[in-house]
Write an enzyme that holds these catalytic residues in place. Structure first.
Site, mmCIF file in Angstrom:
data_model
loop_
_atom_site.group_PDB
_atom_site.id
_atom_site.type_symbol
_atom_site.label_atom_id
_atom_site.label_comp_id
_atom_site.label_asym_id
_atom_site.label_seq_id
_atom_site.Cartn_x
_atom_site.Cartn_y
_atom_site.Cartn_z
ATOM 1 N N LYS A 10 -76.634 31.868 -12.372
ATOM 2 C CA LYS A 10 -77.287 32.874 -12.736
ATOM 3 C C LYS A 10 -76.680 34.069 -12.041
ATOM 4 O O LYS A 10 -76.136 34.252 -10.959
ATOM 5 C CB LYS A 10 -78.947 32.915 -12.526
ATOM 6 C CG LYS A 10 -79.049 32.942 -10.775
ATOM 7 C CD LYS A 10 -79.417 34.204 -10.333
ATOM 8 C CE LYS A 10 -79.648 34.314 -9.078
ATOM 9 N NZ LYS A 10 -79.430 35.434 -8.396
ATOM 10 N N VAL A 95 -70.343 28.429 -3.311
ATOM 11 C CA VAL A 95 -71.800 28.215 -2.404
ATOM 12 C C VAL A 95 -72.034 29.587 -1.683
ATOM 13 O O VAL A 95 -71.097 30.446 -1.657
ATOM 14 C CB VAL A 95 -71.399 26.986 -1.683
ATOM 15 C CG1 VAL A 95 -71.449 25.763 -2.369
ATOM 16 C CG2 VAL A 95 -70.311 27.295 -0.589
ATOM 17 N N ALA A 96 -73.266 29.932 -1.519
ATOM 18 C CA ALA A 96 -73.982 30.971 -0.885
ATOM 19 C C ALA A 96 -73.043 32.170 -1.420
ATOM 20 O O ALA A 96 -72.419 33.048 -0.693
ATOM 21 C CB ALA A 96 -73.423 30.840 0.750
ATOM 22 N N ALA A 97 -73.377 32.280 -2.770
ATOM 23 C CA ALA A 97 -72.485 33.478 -3.287
ATOM 24 C C ALA A 97 -73.353 34.200 -4.163
ATOM 25 O O ALA A 97 -73.025 35.363 -4.828
ATOM 26 C CB ALA A 97 -71.466 32.738 -4.513
ATOM 27 N N LEU A 99 -75.222 33.343 -6.695
ATOM 28 C CA LEU A 99 -75.336 32.708 -8.026
ATOM 29 C C LEU A 99 -76.203 31.753 -8.356
ATOM 30 O O LEU A 99 -76.150 31.216 -9.284
ATOM 31 C CB LEU A 99 -73.794 32.418 -8.482
ATOM 32 C CG LEU A 99 -72.704 33.577 -8.263
ATOM 33 C CD1 LEU A 99 -71.339 32.801 -8.629
ATOM 34 C CD2 LEU A 99 -73.206 34.455 -9.413
ATOM 35 N N GLY A 101 -76.466 28.524 -7.369
ATOM 36 C CA GLY A 101 -75.651 27.290 -7.550
ATOM 37 C C GLY A 101 -76.545 26.117 -7.168
ATOM 38 O O GLY A 101 -76.900 25.026 -7.776
ATOM 39 N N SER A 103 -79.929 25.982 -6.275
ATOM 40 C CA SER A 103 -81.279 26.350 -7.148
ATOM 41 C C SER A 103 -80.954 25.470 -8.558
ATOM 42 O O SER A 103 -81.640 24.832 -9.074
ATOM 43 C CB SER A 103 -81.579 27.796 -7.276
ATOM 44 O OG SER A 103 -82.036 28.254 -6.030
ATOM 45 N N ASP A 136 -85.657 30.551 -6.850
ATOM 46 C CA ASP A 136 -84.900 30.808 -8.017
ATOM 47 C C ASP A 136 -85.212 29.466 -9.045
ATOM 48 O O ASP A 136 -84.600 29.378 -10.180
ATOM 49 C CB ASP A 136 -83.370 31.094 -7.792
ATOM 50 C CG ASP A 136 -83.246 32.296 -7.233
ATOM 51 O OD1 ASP A 136 -83.980 33.329 -7.681
ATOM 52 O OD2 ASP A 136 -82.047 32.780 -6.434
#
Length: 284
Positions: A10, A95-97, A99, A101, A103, A136
Site C-alpha cells: 500500500k 521490509v520496514a519500508a 509499504l 508488507g 500487514s 494497517d
C-alpha cells in the site's frame, strides 16, 4: 489442497495525524491505496497441529515475530482449529519500508486460512481480527482505496485513483514506525493535508489534482531524522515525477507518473544511488 493469496503493498496518498490518544496511539486520517508490488502466500493444511512458515529470503523472522504467523495463530485460537498449516511466503515487498508488507501478509493469511478451512468468516469479522494484529491490517484485508480513521482501522471505501505509473524507491535504511510516531507532535503542526480535497480529486479522476493534494505529516519527523529521504524526494521531482511523497513513516518515497516515456529516466536516475527501485501500476 493449496490456497494462494496475493498480498499487495500500500501507499499513502495522504496521511494526517490529528492528536495523541489516551491509549497511546495517534488519531489519524489517511487515504490509502494499493500498488502492484506484492508478496505471495501459499498455504497448505498440515495433519499435525502446528504452524510452519518458510520464505525464500533470509532476512525476515519465520516465528511468532512474523505477522502472517501471528494471523495464523490468532485464527486457529479464535475459531478452535486444531489442524496445522504450512505457509510459504514469497517476499517481494521491502521490509520496514512504509509499504505495509507485513500487514498485507497478515491480511492475506487471514483471507487464505478462512478459505482453506472453510470457516465462513465475513470480511467485517476478518477486519476486526486484523485490527488486533496491526493498524494497517484491516485495510489490507479489504484492499481497494479507502479513508482510514481512528488508529487506521475505521475504513470508508472511496473512488480509486486514476490509472498511472508508480515509481517506488527505498533507500538502504530502516525506519521504526513506533519511533517516528513517538517523535510526532501533532499540536505543533502548522498545516494539514486536505482529506476532502484528495477525495474530490479521486472522484473526478483528476491526476493533476491528486498529485497536488499529496501530503504526509510524518515527513516532518522522518526527513529530519534521515536527510537521505529528502534527497530521494528531491531527486524524484528533478527527474520528472508528477507527484512525489514519502509513504507511511518511510523511508520509501513514491512518485506518480502519467507518461510511460518518463519512466526510464526516473528509474535509471534513482538506481544511481538507490538499489531498491520498482516501477509498478496502481491496483485500481
Amino acid at each position: 489442497m493449496k490456497i494462494y493469496e496475493k498480498a499487495p503493498a500500500k501507499i499513502n496518498l495522504l496521511l494526517d495525524v490529528l492528536r495523541k490518544r489516551d491509549d497511546g496511539y495517534h488519531e489519524v486520517e489517511m487515504i490509502m491505496t494499493m500498488v502492484d508490488l506484492a508478496d505471495r502466500l501459499e498455504m497448505q493444511e498440515l495433519p499435525r497441529d502446528t504452524i510452519m512458515l518458510t520464505s525464500q529470503v533470509g532476512y525476515i523472522p519465520l516465528d511468532e515475530k512474523n505477522l502472517a504467523f501471528q494471523a495464523a495463530r490468532l485464527i486457529k485460537e479464535r475459531y478452535g482449529v486444531s489442524k496445522g498449516v504450512y505457509i510459504h511466503l514469497d517476499k517481494k515487498i521491502p521490509v520496514a519500508a512504509g509499504l505495509a508488507g507485513g500487514s498485507s501478509d497478515a491480511a492475506a493469511a487471514l483471507r487464505g486460512l478462512n478459505r482453506l478451512w472453510g470457516l465462513g468468516i465475513s470480511e467485517d469479522e476478518l477486519c476486526l481480527l486484523g485490527a488486533e494484529l496491526g493498524s494497517d491490517v484491516p485495510f489490507c484485508v479489504t484492499g481497494g482505496t479507502a479513508i482510514a480513521r481512528g488508529r487506521g482501522e475505521k475504513l470508508e471505501p472511496i473512488h480509486s485513483p486514476p490509472q498511472c505509473w508508480v515509481v517506488l524507491a527505498k533507500p538502504p535504511i530502516n525506519v521504526s514506525t513506533a519511533d517516528v510516531y513517538g517523535r510526532m507532535r501533532a499540536n505543533d503542526l502548522k498545516s494539514h493535508p486536505s482529506i476532502k480535497g484528495m477525495k474530490d480529486a479521486l472522484e473526478r479522476g483528476s491526476f493533476h489534482d491528486m498529485c497536488g493534494g499529496l501530503g504526509n505529516v510524518l515527513e516532518t519527523v522522518t526527513l529530519d531524522l534521515h536527510p537521505e529521504v529528502m534527497q530521494l524526494k528531491e531527486s524524484m521531482i528533478r527527474l520528472g515525477a508528477d507527484g512525489v511523497l514519502m509513504s507511511g513513516s518511510g523511508p520509501t518515497v513514491f512518485g506518480l507518473v502519467s507518461k510511460e516515456a518518463k519512466l526510464p529516466r526516473i528509474y535509471n536516475g534513482l538506481r544511481g544511488f538507490c538499489k531498491e527501485v520498482y516501477v509498478v501500476r496502481m491496483l485500481t
